[in-house]
Design a protein around this motif. Structure first.
Motif, short mmCIF file in Angstrom:
data_model
loop_
_atom_site.label_atom_id
_atom_site.label_comp_id
_atom_site.label_asym_id
_atom_site.label_seq_id
_atom_site.Cartn_x
_atom_site.Cartn_y
_atom_site.Cartn_z
N ASN A 52 0.81 -1.21 0.00
CA ASN A 52 0.00 0.00 0.00
C ASN A 52 0.85 1.27 0.00
O ASN A 52 0.31 2.37 -0.18
N SER A 53 2.16 1.14 0.23
CA SER A 53 3.04 2.31 0.15
C SER A 53 3.43 2.55 -1.29
O SER A 53 3.80 1.63 -2.02
N VAL A 54 3.38 3.81 -1.68
CA VAL A 54 3.59 4.16 -3.08
C VAL A 54 4.96 3.72 -3.57
O VAL A 54 5.12 3.27 -4.71
N ASP A 92 5.77 -9.10 19.20
CA ASP A 92 4.59 -8.93 20.06
C ASP A 92 3.64 -7.87 19.51
O ASP A 92 2.45 -7.91 19.80
N PHE A 93 4.16 -6.91 18.75
CA PHE A 93 3.28 -5.88 18.20
C PHE A 93 3.86 -5.36 16.89
O PHE A 93 5.07 -5.51 16.62
N LEU A 94 2.99 -4.77 16.09
CA LEU A 94 3.40 -4.27 14.79
C LEU A 94 2.56 -3.04 14.42
O LEU A 94 1.34 -3.04 14.62
N VAL A 95 3.24 -2.02 13.91
CA VAL A 95 2.57 -0.87 13.31
C VAL A 95 2.92 -0.88 11.82
O VAL A 95 4.08 -0.71 11.45
N ILE A 96 1.93 -1.12 10.99
CA ILE A 96 2.13 -0.97 9.54
C ILE A 96 1.97 0.51 9.23
O ILE A 96 0.92 1.10 9.48
N ALA A 97 3.05 1.09 8.72
CA ALA A 97 3.11 2.55 8.56
C ALA A 97 3.28 2.89 7.08
O ALA A 97 4.31 3.42 6.65
N ASP A 98 2.26 2.60 6.30
CA ASP A 98 2.33 2.94 4.88
C ASP A 98 2.22 4.45 4.70
O ASP A 98 1.55 5.15 5.49
N HIS A 99 2.88 4.95 3.65
CA HIS A 99 2.88 6.39 3.40
C HIS A 99 1.45 6.90 3.19
O HIS A 99 0.70 6.34 2.39
N SER A 100 1.12 8.00 3.87
CA SER A 100 -0.22 8.57 3.71
C SER A 100 -0.39 9.20 2.33
O SER A 100 -1.49 9.16 1.75
N GLY A 194 -1.64 2.81 12.16
CA GLY A 194 -0.69 3.89 11.97
C GLY A 194 -0.48 4.18 10.50
O GLY A 194 -1.02 3.50 9.62
N PHE A 195 0.28 5.20 10.24
CA PHE A 195 0.68 5.53 8.87
C PHE A 195 1.95 6.37 8.94
O PHE A 195 2.35 6.82 10.02
N GLU A 196 2.59 6.57 7.80
CA GLU A 196 3.77 7.43 7.78
C GLU A 196 3.44 8.77 7.15
O GLU A 196 2.89 8.85 6.05
N TYR A 197 3.80 9.82 7.86
CA TYR A 197 3.71 11.20 7.40
C TYR A 197 5.06 11.52 6.76
O TYR A 197 6.10 11.46 7.42
#
Length: 637
Positions: A52-54, A92-100, A194-197
């Motif tokens: 999903n990240s460009v 134990d945890f994950l934040v997928i931070a695809d570019h907004s 989450g996402f990446e700014y």
């Protein structure tokens, strides 16, 4: 102690029609039994990209959020290039931070019929479309052009207009949040929204990962905030508005300050004006943690800034040359704004002037992997993106971020992990650990690090329930001590990664403002292995040794220690001093991923590369600060 009430409430939570329980779709409150205080460290990655990240899709990644979550939970997953990947130990945890910006855009462009792209009438979009379909190499070149265009503000209109893309963005975001709920399992594995700014003025990296505390009932009420045409102040306003509108909470995590052209920790705001108390308060509130280490280098410090620190050069080579796409070379006057230790010192100075410290942050590590595979392990490195997944020769090939100016594949680090001390493994508990900065960074190994600060700790505290004493009589990492005219004391313990290398030493890094108002720093060796034979000479501790076999990429745990701990008092403290203290733990030397590649595929490395193929992996705790009473109360508020 377990909370019986919490267990009872958890039993009342029923399943939903779509198969996702209410417990899984919420923030995890009242779903599991919690300990009285944080007794366990939980391991995660807060910075992972999927298709999903460009850029990730353009680089060739064809794995989505579901595969990313399965991999993080410990399942075997077939990587984009066909090799099976699996973590030796699940996270134990994950934040997928695809570019907004352009969420899912390259995937949508790739999947579109060519006639539709032709109809858009944009030659650049059509050329990128054709390159993406021609070959993986051409696809990577297309994304290299895209990153440069983003850095220069020349992206095609169709990729910059948030209104035009809102409908599809909302669809992708909603689908993504449903996927997170499907894999979120309180007490076992936490999938965090989450996402990446991705703000990048002139190619200077001002990126942040945004991390939510909440379940999808709240996170579906917003869309990811765009980065390319906004400012960090706008992001903090977005986070505040989110809280006011939903009752939820979110925070932002800056990363790759080492590629920011001196802007990430500047002494000015986005307009170039001096930082105000209001700016400082907003930044401190919404950016309590910084990602200090990841694939694109280490941002703790630099030899230019810390000439007396013999370990200041970790993860610097290649990345110190310039900003993200290397459109601007880094000069020495930029370096103070690029590294976290200097930022922590600047924060003390600003606190004296403003009464608020904008740079009172904790430290974590993460991967920034663009393969959907969250691994920071040197012996299991799947690359920055699918173009350099595991295969012969990848370390020596050019990379997309400035090879013509001197960056190559071997400059990539394996990545890092975030460690969180929490009362349980839920969205709320993990987020709260980040918010109070009770977290730490590692460059990959899962070392266990404890740090407590107070005024009366002593060595004999280790004879009792010392962790409880740490909470009862002091503050944990991330906390603030109220200055009392007495030198602070610290309880420090480091345990080796059970599956990793022994420990060389434990250090405390101190920064302070001296009597003349100047910023100072000093590194203290406070505990080390083989203490009977390793002596200090001229203020420098003898090296631990080196067991690495360069031909086989192996090492022996015949040196070092499995556990190091001590009670330490600052010998240089002066009453009234503003200061911070964080712990750095060093492992014995071990092979880097490039050496594992060379041994597995049978190729030679140049002397220049071999000189950096053995490293001392490390952990950075969040600091403990000592400050006048007004500042400690401000921090609590």
């Amino acid at each position: 102690m377990a909370s019986a009430a919490a267990l009872g409430l958890a039993m009342l939570l029923g399943g939903c029609d779509d198969g996702v329980t209410a417990a899984a779709s919420g923030d995890g409150s009242d779903t599991i039994a919690l300990t009285d205080y944080p007794e366990q460290v939980f391991w995660g990655d807060t910075h992972l990209h999927t298709d999903n990240s460009v850029d990730a899709f353009g680089f060739g990644t064809r794995l989505g959020p579901e595969e990313a979550l399965r991999f993080a939970r410990g399942e075997a997953v077939t990587a984009t290039t066909g090799m099976e990947g699996k973590l030796a130990r699940p996270l134990d945890f994950l934040v997928i931070a695809d570019h907004s910006d352009g969420l899912g855009a390259t995937r949508r462009l790739y999947d579109a019929p060519r006639i539709g792209v032709v109809a858009m009438g944009d030659d650049t979009m059509l050329r990128w479309y054709d390159m993406m379909h021609e070959s993986p190499e051409q696809s990577q070149r297309a994304i290299g052009e895209l990153i440069t265009a983003a850095a220069n503000g020349n992206l095609p209109e169709a990729m910059r207009d948030p209104e035009r893309n809102e409908e599809t963005t909302r669809e992708i975001w909603s689908e993504h949040l449903d996927t997170l709920d499907k894999f979120n399992e309180p007490g076992v594995f936490t999938a965090i929204a989450g996402f990446e700014y991705s703000l990048m003025p002139d190619g200077n990296n001002l990126h942040r990962v945004v991390m939510f505390r909440d379940g999808s009932d709240r996170t579906k009420q917003v869309l990811p905030y765009p980065g390319l045409t906004t400012t960090p102040e706008g992001l903090w306003d977005y986070l505040e508005a989110y809280g006011e509108a939903t009752g939820g909470q979110a925070l932002a995590i800056p990363h790759n300050s080492n590629l920011s052209g001196g802007l990430m920790f500047a002494m000015t705001d986005s307009n170039g004006d001096p930082i105000t108390a209001e700016y400082a308060a907003m930044r401190a509130k919404y950016e309590p943690v910084v990602e200090a280490t990841q694939i694109k280098g280490d941002s703790e410090t630099h030899p230019f800034l810390s000439p007396n620190d013999e370990f200041a050069d970790f993860g610097v080579t290649g990345w110190e040359l310039g900003n993200l796409p290397l459109t601007i070379k880094t000069t020495d006057d930029m370096r103070p704004g690029n590294y976290v230790r200097e930022a922590l010192k600047r924060g003390l100075s600003l606190e004296e002037q403003l009464g608020v410290n904008p740079y009172r942050f904790g430290l974590i590590g993460s991967t920034d992997s663009h393969t959907s595979l969250a691994t920071g392990d040197e012996d299991n490195f799947f690359g920055k993106h699918s173009g350099n997944e595991k295969r012969r020769g990848r370390a020596l090939e050019p990379q997309n971020l400035g090879t013509r100016f001197g960056r190559f594949g071997w400059h990539y680090l394996a990545g890092g992990y975030a460690a969180a001390w929490a009362r349980g493994n839920t969205r709320a508990e993990i987020f709260d650990a980040f918010a109070r900065r009770e977290v730490y960074a590692t460059t990959g190994p899962r070392m266990q690090v404890r740090l407590f600060g107070g005024f009366d700790f002593a060595e004999n505290d280790f004879g009792g329930e010392w962790v409880r004493a740490g909470y009862d009589r002091g503050v944990p990492m991330g906390g603030v001590l109220e200055e009392s005219g007495t030198a602070p004391t610290f309880l420090v313990e480091a345990l080796k990664d059970p599956d990793g290398a022994n420990l060389d030493r434990v250090q405390i890094v101190k920064g302070w403002i001296d009597g003349n108002g100047a910023m100072q720093e000093r590194v203290f060796d406070i505990a080390w292995s083989d203490a009977d034979t390793r002596r200090m000479d001229g203020g420098k501790l003898a090296p631990v040794g080196d067991t690495v076999n360069r031909k086989t990429a192996t090492y022996e745990n015949t040196i070092g220690a499995a556990q190091l701990r001590t009670a330490w008092t600052d010998p240089d403290y002066r009453p009234g001093q503003r200061a911070f203290y964080y712990v750095r733990v060093l492992e014995i030397p071990t092979p880097r991923w490039v050496l594992y590649d060379a041994a597995e595929y049978g190729f030679s490395l140049s002397d220049e590369i071999m000189a950096e193929m053995v490293a001392q992996e490390r952990a950075y705790s969040s600091p403990i600060w000592i400050a006048p009473p007004a500042q400690t109360r401000s921090d609590e508020g």
